[in-house]
Write a protein that holds these residues in place. Structure first.
Motif, PDB file in Angstrom:
ATOM      1  N   PRO A   1      85.219  51.612  68.601  1.00  0.00           N
ATOM      2  CA  PRO A   1      85.844  50.540  67.833  1.00  0.00           C
ATOM      3  C   PRO A   1      84.828  49.716  67.072  1.00  0.00           C
ATOM      4  CG  PRO A   1      85.568  49.834  70.076  1.00  0.00           C
ATOM      5  CD  PRO A   1      85.071  51.249  70.031  1.00  0.00           C
ATOM      6  N   LEU A   2      83.537  50.027  67.302  1.00  0.00           N
ATOM      7  CA  LEU A   2      82.506  49.182  66.735  1.00  0.00           C
ATOM      8  C   LEU A   2      82.207  49.508  65.288  1.00  0.00           C
ATOM      9  CD1 LEU A   2      80.106  49.334  69.761  1.00  0.00           C
ATOM     10  CD2 LEU A   2      81.715  47.552  69.217  1.00  0.00           C
ATOM     11  N   GLY A   3      82.461  50.734  64.876  1.00  0.00           N
ATOM     12  CA  GLY A   3      82.084  51.111  63.520  1.00  0.00           C
ATOM     13  C   GLY A   3      83.118  50.667  62.502  1.00  0.00           C
ATOM     14  N   HIS A   4      82.952  51.148  61.294  1.00  0.00           N
ATOM     15  CA  HIS A   4      83.902  50.795  60.243  1.00  0.00           C
ATOM     16  C   HIS A   4      84.852  51.941  59.969  1.00  0.00           C
ATOM     17  CE1 HIS A   4      81.811  47.111  59.503  1.00  0.00           C
ATOM     18  NE2 HIS A   4      80.686  47.734  59.360  1.00  0.00           N
TER      19      HIS A   4
ATOM     20  N   THR B   1      87.932  44.932  71.760  1.00  0.00           N
ATOM     21  CA  THR B   1      86.845  44.423  70.930  1.00  0.00           C
ATOM     22  C   THR B   1      87.391  43.883  69.619  1.00  0.00           C
ATOM     23  OG1 THR B   1      85.738  46.426  71.657  1.00  0.00           O
ATOM     24  CG2 THR B   1      84.560  45.060  70.104  1.00  0.00           C
TER      25      THR B   1
ATOM     26  N   ARG C   1      91.759  52.728  57.933  1.00  0.00           N
ATOM     27  CA  ARG C   1      90.519  53.353  57.498  1.00  0.00           C
ATOM     28  C   ARG C   1      90.383  54.752  58.085  1.00  0.00           C
ATOM     29  NH1 ARG C   1      85.416  51.374  56.095  1.00  0.00           N
ATOM     30  NH2 ARG C   1      84.570  53.148  54.965  1.00  0.00           N
TER      31      ARG C   1
ATOM     32  N   GLN D   1      73.065  50.303  64.753  1.00  0.00           N
ATOM     33  CA  GLN D   1      74.058  51.167  64.118  1.00  0.00           C
ATOM     34  C   GLN D   1      75.045  50.355  63.303  1.00  0.00           C
ATOM     35  OE1 GLN D   1      75.653  53.115  67.540  1.00  0.00           O
ATOM     36  NE2 GLN D   1      74.984  55.079  66.741  1.00  0.00           N
ATOM     37  N   SER D   2      75.719  51.084  62.395  1.00  0.00           N
ATOM     38  CA  SER D   2      76.705  50.438  61.550  1.00  0.00           C
ATOM     39  C   SER D   2      77.851  49.890  62.399  1.00  0.00           C
ATOM     40  CB  SER D   2      77.214  51.500  60.578  1.00  0.00           C
ATOM     41  OG  SER D   2      78.462  51.166  60.100  1.00  0.00           O
ATOM     42  N   GLY D   3      78.314  48.718  62.061  1.00  0.00           N
ATOM     43  CA  GLY D   3      79.474  48.160  62.735  1.00  0.00           C
ATOM     44  C   GLY D   3      79.173  47.328  63.964  1.00  0.00           C
ATOM     45  N   LEU D   4      77.903  47.023  64.228  1.00  0.00           N
ATOM     46  CA  LEU D   4      77.601  46.236  65.421  1.00  0.00           C
ATOM     47  C   LEU D   4      77.602  44.740  65.154  1.00  0.00           C
ATOM     48  CD1 LEU D   4      74.937  48.343  67.308  1.00  0.00           C
ATOM     49  CD2 LEU D   4      77.329  48.027  67.816  1.00  0.00           C
TER      50      LEU D   4
ATOM     51  N   GLU E   1      82.263  50.076  52.902  1.00  0.00           N
ATOM     52  CA  GLU E   1      81.109  50.076  53.793  1.00  0.00           C
ATOM     53  C   GLU E   1      80.767  51.504  54.170  1.00  0.00           C
ATOM     54  OE1 GLU E   1      83.143  46.122  55.559  1.00  0.00           O
ATOM     55  OE2 GLU E   1      83.747  48.157  55.985  1.00  0.00           O
TER      56      GLU E   1
ATOM     57  N   LYS F   1      78.481  42.554  69.982  1.00  0.00           N
ATOM     58  CA  LYS F   1      79.936  42.539  70.240  1.00  0.00           C
ATOM     59  C   LYS F   1      80.214  42.424  71.733  1.00  0.00           C
ATOM     60  CE  LYS F   1      81.529  44.445  65.982  1.00  0.00           C
ATOM     61  NZ  LYS F   1      82.355  45.372  65.237  1.00  0.00           N
TER      62      LYS F   1
END
Lengths: 357, 336
Positions: free
Chosen positions: A152-155, A183, A195, B54-57, B82, B193
């Motif tokens: 869930p952390l990425g885009h 999160t 997305r 990393q991306s999205g942190l 993005e 996060k």
């Protein structure tokens, strides 16, 4: 009475095959169901917790999580755990195939060849069993469904996610799941789902599609199916801890700012995932059998060659050849005898009525 | 005459020659502090922070939260897409910010693409190169014959490394990166996060991380060997027991108990970023900005930069380096 003319066994015209579904039902209840679920995703996405939450059991009692140093050396493993669950007389033999080590290494280039080899191997075994002589106890270990855990952390999807899903979408039903959904705020979750769906479209990934409800189902079921379809990919939270919230005990996660309830549909899609899995278990098995397995089988047979490297197959082929050879020999011998008989006939005639002693 | 002079220079009180209550011997040396302060305020400060992860942190959001203004790359560029870049890029954005008359030139160095590829081998190389390039630029200015009055300082003072909140342990990539870069720059690891983790999970994770850092010989900021005195050590020990800080970032305000606070609103509660019961953002902010900012810059210039400088100046002459008492492994640290 005209009404119920086929339900009353005493009515003339009642044959009784309307009872067939009940017999099938009783037989399958006795036989039990088998289901194999594969879970794939990076470490730390809550896969084991979610599986334990889904089936209200502890599939991993002696689990040891390796440290970073050990992870550097490891390659992807395949670990299958089987558990028998019984509920209201219905038995389910559930096998969960875990893939620890996936995505952990610094270079994850090769991390899914092991997984694909495993899936193919199960198909191969089933093909071999199906083509064998004793088909009474075929065990179905084919992977019916694969939960793919997205961070869930990425885009959106990572390059590894895209590559992996494209490599297996023709071999197994892929159900993408957004892990650790607590999160995300509601808006972030919607944005991420959209997305992910866009990226799945963009890359031509074929995920498992829930079949539309039949027109003869009731409205509730149709509505449920609609809601399920609109929520993919499911954003889930798993937990087996009981927390006291608002005066009642719920399964959830306790934070300083509040409690996330696993079974609250406003908090996450856990219930939807469970519903989907249970109401579509049969369909998942069917699609695996009718689509993925058949694709594998036709590819495999087209490629030709021996059916498998183990088993009595090679001997059977030789037996065929031997049989053919023997038949050819027989035919030749028969021809020879026929010729000899013809010759004897001629001689017999030529010699006239000489005395035969 | 002399007596008058001494009285005039000193205070207004005559008689006693000694005693702490009497400002007899007040010279006014401490006024220099005020002068330095005024000069520093006029000059302004420079701070260069690099964010890696990393991306999205939540790197960009955290920077915005730390400095309470839109200082990140994402806020400056109008890109709404993005997309993960195919290779690692290094992007620097500078801002001039001001608070109570103190001006600061803050440069945030972003590293999009780090750790996002399928094959992440050697992804630390471009970052190492960038850091060494800044040291090189400063060195060139320093050894110039006609030096600038104030050499522009683009050296990376602090590198914030974002650890994903898996709750288990560090990943091989995290260990590799921190192992190599802790030798050339101050690394501050944070758990990104952190609202994914309950308090117990957080404590377990932190303990595990600290163990792994120790086991791999990784020295993050504040480094034990650079503690100057007992007082420093006491303060820094307390910090070392808390790292990595579990942070949550947000640039949105919500109404909580009648006050407007930065936070994240969910169905099960609102996470307040600056509430230490919720997350450790406040500790990170205090460390980086309120208490240890100057120390971070000092260590960068007097230790990391000096190591680089010695190595460069003695490029082919390791014997001289040994004579200067610098051990081999420090010199080798700048190797990639």
């Amino acid at each position: 009475m005209k009404q119920g003319q086929f339900t009353n066994p005493e009515t003339p015209g009642y044959v009784g095959f309307a009872n067939l579904p009940n017999q099938v039902h009783r037989k399958s209840v006795k036989k039990g169901f088998e289901f194999t679920l594969m879970v794939v995703g990076e470490s730390g996405l809550g896969k084991s917790t979610l599986i334990n939450s889904l089936f209200l059991t502890d599939l991993y009692p002696e689990r040891v999580i390796p440290g970073a140093a050990e992870k550097i050396e490891r390659t992807v493993q395949i670990e299958a755990s089987t558990v028998e669950i019984e509920e209201r007389g219905v038995k389910l033999r559930l096998t969960v195939v875990d893939t620890p080590g996936y995505g952990d290494a610094i270079n994850s280039q090769d991390c899914f060849s092991t997984i694909i080899a495993y899936i193919d191997d199960q198909f191969e075994r089933y093909l071999h069993d199906e083509s064998g002589l004793n088909r009474r106890h075929i065990v179905d270990n084919r992977v019916h469904c694969c939960f793919y855990f997205i961070s869930p952390l990425g885009h959106g999807l990572k390059p590894l996610d895209v590559q992996f899903m494209k490599a297996i979408h023709n071999k197994v039903n892929v159900v993408p799941v957004i892990a650790k959904a607590d999160t995300l705020t509601l808006r972030e979750r919607e944005r991420l789902k959209r997305r992910i769906l866009d990226e799945i479209d963009e890359h031509g990934i074929k995920i498992y599609h829930l079949p539309d409800a039949e027109s003869d189902e009731d409205e509730d079921f149709k509505e449920q199916t609609r809601i399920l379809k609109a929520s993919i990919p499911f954003a889930v939270v798993g937990s087996n801890q009981q927390i006291e919230a608002k005066g009642k005990k719920v399964r959830g996660r306790l934070y300083p700012w509040g409690v996330v309830e696993v079974e609250n549909p406003e908090h996450n899609d856990f219930l939807k995932l469970r519903t989907m899995l249970i109401t579509h278990m049969q369909d998942l098995q069917e699609v695996t059998q009718d689509l993925h397995y058949e694709n594998f089988r036709s590819d495999r047979l087209k490629r030709g060659g021996r059916l498998s490297s183990h088993g009595p197959e090679p001997e059977e082929m030789d037996k065929d050849m031997i049989l053919q050879e023997k038949e050819a020999e027989l035919r030749r011998m028969q021809e020879m005898i026929a010729k000899m008989q013809a010759q004897m006939q001629k001689q017999g005639d030529g010699e006239g009525d000489g005395p035969h002693v | 005459m002399i007596g008058h002079t001494s009285v005039a220079v000193g205070g207004l009180y005559g008689e006693k020659a000694s005693g702490p209550t009497v400002d007899f011997s007040y010279v006014g040396i401490d006024a220099i502090l005020e002068q330095m302060r005024r000069k520093a305020m006029k000059q302004g400060f420079e701070l260069n922070i690099m964010v890696v992860g990393q991306s999205g942190l939540g790197k960009s959001t955290l920077m915005n939260t730390l400095f309470k203004s839109k200082v990140s790359r994402k806020s400056v560029l109008a890109t709404s897409q993005e997309k993960i870049p195919k290779t690692i890029e290094i992007k620097s954005i500078s801002h001039d910010i001001e608070e109570k008359g103190v001006r600061m030139k803050l440069t945030v160095i972003d590293t999009p693409g780090f750790g996002d590829q399928i094959n992440n081998e050697n992804c630390w190389q471009p970052i190492m190169k960038f850091i060494n390039d800044q040291y090189e630029a400063y060195l060139q200015e320093e050894i110039n014959i006609n030096r600038k009055k104030r050499i522009p300082d683009s050296r990376v003072h602090c590198c914030i490394y974002f650890i994903p909140p898996t709750g288990h342990c560090l990943r091989p990539l995290d260990v590799e990166f921190m192992r190599r870069l802790s030798k050339v720059v101050n690394i501050v690891p944070v758990i990104a996060k952190a609202d994914t983790l309950t308090l117990e999970e957080r404590d377990f994770f932190k303990k595990k991380i600290r163990e792994e850092l120790r086991a791999n010989g990784i020295d993050v900021y504040p480094q034990k060997e650079f503690d100057e005195d007992a007082e420093d050590r006491m303060i820094n020990e307390k910090i070392r027991e808390m790292i990595p800080f579990a942070v949550v970032g947000s640039d949105q305000e919500y109404q909580v108990n009648g006050r407007r606070l930065l936070g994240r609103k969910t169905k099960w509660g609102t996470i307040e970023v600056e509430n230490i019961a919720h997350c450790e953002f406040a500790y990170l902010r205090d460390l980086l900005i309120r208490t240890h900012m100057q120390n971070i810059k000092d260590i960068t210039s007097s230790i990391h930069y000096e190591m680089y400088r010695v190595r460069r100046l003695n490029e082919n002459n390791t014997v001289v380096a040994h004579a200067n008492g610098i051990p081999e492994h420090h010199l080798a640290a700048h190797e990639m």
